[in-house]
Design a protein around this motif. Structure first.
Motif, PDB file in Angstrom:
ATOM      1  N   LEU A 267       0.815  -1.211   0.000  1.00  0.00           N
ATOM      2  CA  LEU A 267       0.000   0.000   0.000  1.00  0.00           C
ATOM      3  C   LEU A 267       0.852   1.267   0.000  1.00  0.00           C
ATOM      4  O   LEU A 267       0.467   2.281  -0.583  1.00  0.00           O
ATOM      5  CB  LEU A 267      -0.913  -0.011   1.227  1.00  0.00           C
ATOM      6  CG  LEU A 267      -2.060   0.992   1.300  1.00  0.00           C
ATOM      7  CD1 LEU A 267      -3.002   0.798   0.127  1.00  0.00           C
ATOM      8  CD2 LEU A 267      -2.803   0.820   2.613  1.00  0.00           C
ATOM      9  N   ARG A 268       2.018   1.201   0.600  1.00  0.00           N
ATOM     10  CA  ARG A 268       2.891   2.377   0.713  1.00  0.00           C
ATOM     11  C   ARG A 268       3.202   2.989  -0.643  1.00  0.00           C
ATOM     12  O   ARG A 268       3.321   4.197  -0.778  1.00  0.00           O
ATOM     13  CB  ARG A 268       4.193   1.987   1.427  1.00  0.00           C
ATOM     14  CG  ARG A 268       5.200   3.115   1.535  1.00  0.00           C
ATOM     15  CD  ARG A 268       6.344   2.764   2.449  1.00  0.00           C
ATOM     16  NE  ARG A 268       6.982   1.528   2.099  1.00  0.00           N
ATOM     17  CZ  ARG A 268       7.960   0.971   2.812  1.00  0.00           C
ATOM     18  NH1 ARG A 268       8.358   1.533   3.915  1.00  0.00           N
ATOM     19  NH2 ARG A 268       8.519  -0.148   2.421  1.00  0.00           N
ATOM     20  N   PHE A 269       3.339   2.164  -1.665  1.00  0.00           N
ATOM     21  CA  PHE A 269       3.703   2.651  -2.990  1.00  0.00           C
ATOM     22  C   PHE A 269       2.500   2.808  -3.922  1.00  0.00           C
ATOM     23  O   PHE A 269       2.639   3.283  -5.033  1.00  0.00           O
ATOM     24  CB  PHE A 269       4.746   1.726  -3.617  1.00  0.00           C
ATOM     25  CG  PHE A 269       6.021   1.685  -2.822  1.00  0.00           C
ATOM     26  CD1 PHE A 269       6.897   2.742  -2.857  1.00  0.00           C
ATOM     27  CD2 PHE A 269       6.314   0.596  -2.022  1.00  0.00           C
ATOM     28  CE1 PHE A 269       8.071   2.726  -2.115  1.00  0.00           C
ATOM     29  CE2 PHE A 269       7.484   0.564  -1.270  1.00  0.00           C
ATOM     30  CZ  PHE A 269       8.356   1.638  -1.320  1.00  0.00           C
ATOM     31  N   VAL A 270       1.320   2.416  -3.439  1.00  0.00           N
ATOM     32  CA  VAL A 270       0.118   2.489  -4.265  1.00  0.00           C
ATOM     33  C   VAL A 270      -0.775   3.655  -3.839  1.00  0.00           C
ATOM     34  O   VAL A 270      -1.279   4.395  -4.675  1.00  0.00           O
ATOM     35  CB  VAL A 270      -0.671   1.160  -4.185  1.00  0.00           C
ATOM     36  CG1 VAL A 270      -1.984   1.263  -4.932  1.00  0.00           C
ATOM     37  CG2 VAL A 270       0.168   0.022  -4.719  1.00  0.00           C
TER      38      VAL A 270
ATOM     39  N   ASP B  61      -1.814   8.113   1.052  1.00  0.00           N
ATOM     40  CA  ASP B  61      -2.774   8.590   2.042  1.00  0.00           C
ATOM     41  C   ASP B  61      -3.351   7.435   2.850  1.00  0.00           C
ATOM     42  O   ASP B  61      -3.462   7.506   4.072  1.00  0.00           O
ATOM     43  CB  ASP B  61      -3.913   9.358   1.364  1.00  0.00           C
ATOM     44  CG  ASP B  61      -3.494  10.733   0.882  1.00  0.00           C
ATOM     45  OD1 ASP B  61      -2.446  11.236   1.346  1.00  0.00           O
ATOM     46  OD2 ASP B  61      -4.196  11.304   0.040  1.00  0.00           O
ATOM     47  N   GLN B  62      -3.725   6.368   2.156  1.00  0.00           N
ATOM     48  CA  GLN B  62      -4.286   5.193   2.825  1.00  0.00           C
ATOM     49  C   GLN B  62      -3.231   4.547   3.725  1.00  0.00           C
ATOM     50  O   GLN B  62      -3.533   4.124   4.848  1.00  0.00           O
ATOM     51  CB  GLN B  62      -4.778   4.187   1.781  1.00  0.00           C
ATOM     52  CG  GLN B  62      -5.501   2.987   2.361  1.00  0.00           C
ATOM     53  CD  GLN B  62      -6.874   3.331   2.912  1.00  0.00           C
ATOM     54  OE1 GLN B  62      -7.449   4.351   2.585  1.00  0.00           O
ATOM     55  NE2 GLN B  62      -7.402   2.479   3.761  1.00  0.00           N
TER      56      GLN B  62
ATOM     57  N   GLY C  34       6.279   9.148 -10.689  1.00  0.00           N
ATOM     58  CA  GLY C  34       6.850  10.485 -10.607  1.00  0.00           C
ATOM     59  C   GLY C  34       5.943  11.579 -11.128  1.00  0.00           C
ATOM     60  O   GLY C  34       6.367  12.720 -11.302  1.00  0.00           O
ATOM     61  N   ARG C  35       4.662  11.236 -11.364  1.00  0.00           N
ATOM     62  CA  ARG C  35       3.709  12.225 -11.851  1.00  0.00           C
ATOM     63  C   ARG C  35       2.910  12.800 -10.680  1.00  0.00           C
ATOM     64  O   ARG C  35       2.684  12.116  -9.677  1.00  0.00           O
ATOM     65  CB  ARG C  35       2.756  11.614 -12.881  1.00  0.00           C
ATOM     66  CG  ARG C  35       3.456  11.161 -14.162  1.00  0.00           C
ATOM     67  CD  ARG C  35       2.458  10.609 -15.174  1.00  0.00           C
ATOM     68  NE  ARG C  35       1.762   9.433 -14.682  1.00  0.00           N
ATOM     69  CZ  ARG C  35       2.231   8.184 -14.772  1.00  0.00           C
ATOM     70  NH1 ARG C  35       3.406   7.956 -15.335  1.00  0.00           N
ATOM     71  NH2 ARG C  35       1.521   7.174 -14.303  1.00  0.00           N
ATOM     72  N   ILE C  36       2.465  14.031 -10.827  1.00  0.00           N
ATOM     73  CA  ILE C  36       1.652  14.682  -9.794  1.00  0.00           C
ATOM     74  C   ILE C  36       0.305  13.985  -9.702  1.00  0.00           C
ATOM     75  O   ILE C  36      -0.309  13.648 -10.715  1.00  0.00           O
ATOM     76  CB  ILE C  36       1.487  16.184 -10.121  1.00  0.00           C
ATOM     77  CG1 ILE C  36       2.846  16.889 -10.018  1.00  0.00           C
ATOM     78  CG2 ILE C  36       0.468  16.835  -9.184  1.00  0.00           C
ATOM     79  CD1 ILE C  36       2.846  18.303 -10.549  1.00  0.00           C
ATOM     80  N   MET C  37      -0.139  13.763  -8.483  1.00  0.00           N
ATOM     81  CA  MET C  37      -1.411  13.085  -8.238  1.00  0.00           C
ATOM     82  C   MET C  37      -2.428  14.066  -7.662  1.00  0.00           C
ATOM     83  O   MET C  37      -2.055  15.018  -6.977  1.00  0.00           O
ATOM     84  CB  MET C  37      -1.219  11.929  -7.248  1.00  0.00           C
ATOM     85  CG  MET C  37      -0.332  10.820  -7.747  1.00  0.00           C
ATOM     86  SD  MET C  37      -0.214   9.446  -6.558  1.00  0.00           S
ATOM     87  CE  MET C  37       0.790  10.184  -5.282  1.00  0.00           C
ATOM     88  N   GLN C  38      -3.694  13.791  -7.903  1.00  0.00           N
ATOM     89  CA  GLN C  38      -4.779  14.540  -7.292  1.00  0.00           C
ATOM     90  C   GLN C  38      -5.200  13.819  -6.016  1.00  0.00           C
ATOM     91  O   GLN C  38      -5.248  12.592  -5.971  1.00  0.00           O
ATOM     92  CB  GLN C  38      -5.962  14.662  -8.251  1.00  0.00           C
ATOM     93  CG  GLN C  38      -5.657  15.496  -9.481  1.00  0.00           C
ATOM     94  CD  GLN C  38      -5.358  16.940  -9.151  1.00  0.00           C
ATOM     95  OE1 GLN C  38      -6.123  17.602  -8.453  1.00  0.00           O
ATOM     96  NE2 GLN C  38      -4.229  17.450  -9.644  1.00  0.00           N
ATOM     97  N   ARG C  39      -5.525  14.595  -4.997  1.00  0.00           N
ATOM     98  CA  ARG C  39      -5.895  14.040  -3.695  1.00  0.00           C
ATOM     99  C   ARG C  39      -7.347  14.391  -3.379  1.00  0.00           C
ATOM    100  O   ARG C  39      -7.828  15.442  -3.780  1.00  0.00           O
ATOM    101  CB  ARG C  39      -5.018  14.619  -2.585  1.00  0.00           C
ATOM    102  CG  ARG C  39      -3.559  14.593  -2.846  1.00  0.00           C
ATOM    103  CD  ARG C  39      -2.760  15.374  -1.802  1.00  0.00           C
ATOM    104  NE  ARG C  39      -2.879  14.781  -0.479  1.00  0.00           N
ATOM    105  CZ  ARG C  39      -3.464  15.362   0.556  1.00  0.00           C
ATOM    106  NH1 ARG C  39      -4.026  16.551   0.433  1.00  0.00           N
ATOM    107  NH2 ARG C  39      -3.510  14.760   1.727  1.00  0.00           N
ATOM    108  N   SER C  40      -7.984  13.526  -2.609  1.00  0.00           N
ATOM    109  CA  SER C  40      -9.340  13.819  -2.145  1.00  0.00           C
ATOM    110  C   SER C  40      -9.328  14.336  -0.710  1.00  0.00           C
ATOM    111  O   SER C  40     -10.264  14.982  -0.265  1.00  0.00           O
ATOM    112  CB  SER C  40     -10.216  12.561  -2.232  1.00  0.00           C
ATOM    113  OG  SER C  40      -9.639  11.510  -1.490  1.00  0.00           O
TER     114      SER C  40
END
Length: 203
Positions: free
Chosen positions: A43-46, A49-50, A177-183
């Motif tokens: 989960l750490r790399f997927v 937040d979780q 390495g791409r920017i992610m969107q967060r909820s």
């Protein structure tokens, strides 16, 4: 107490910027039963937040066991790398940057480093800084968005492994390495950045 290097390099060496979790995270994982540990390592790399939420839950449920790990994890202050970043990027009125820093950037903006608001692991190791810009304030959002982009673009220089501000998150080993969107809405009042062990103790 003066800063002491408590870094434990545990990141994946193949990454352009190696991602080093706080030393205590590895030790907390070692306390877990094998199925739970394997699940969280994946989960750490997927889903960071979780992962953070599950670690926090485990810490709350096992406070006595986890508190015994804190002693040699406390760096005693912000690392040289974090202090260098704050002095060179945040407080430097003459910073030359591409893209240029927005006009009016408040070099005296509030910054929190060690030990962090909640003695967070990365902050306790002296490897993080929280810079207080309000995402929902249009002017402050310009400053925070610029700083976010500057951190990502200069991540190799400062060995930055994570940057979070508002709905955006970047990690050196997350999402290719791409920017992610967060909820989540937990970083709308500050920008959070982390350096890895090399960034904390630059040569």
């Amino acid at each position: 107490m003066a800063y002491q290097n408590v870094c434990k390099c545990v990141g994946v060496a193949a990454a352009p910027i190696k991602y080093d979790d706080a030393g205590i995270i590895s030790r907390i994982l070692a306390l877990m039963d094998e199925p739970l540990r394997a699940e969280l390592i994946r989960l750490r790399f997927v889903n960071r937040d979780q992962f953070d939420m599950r670690i926090k839950q485990y810490r709350n449920e096992n406070q006595e066991r986890v508190s015994a790990l804190i002693g040699d994890h406390d760096a005693g202050g912000p690392s040289p790398g974090i202090e260098r970043f704050i002095a060179g990027v945040i407080r430097n009125a003459n910073l030359i940057a591409l893209p240029p820093r927005p006009e009016g950037f408040p070099i005296n903006v509030a910054v929190q480093t060690y030990p962090g608001r909640y003695r967070n692991d990365i902050n306790l190791e002296g490897r993080a800084a929280d810079i207080y810009f309000q995402y929902n304030n249009p002017k402050e959002r310009i400053y925070g968005d610029w700083l976010f982009d500057h951190c990502v673009q200069n991540s190799a220089r400062y060995q930055i492994q994570v940057v979070i501000f508002g709905p955006r998150q970047w990690g050196s080993e997350s999402n290719g390495g791409r920017i992610m969107q967060r909820s989540s809405v937990d970083h709308y009042d500050h920008l959070h950045l982390e350096v890895n062990c090399g960034g904390a103790n630059p040569r």
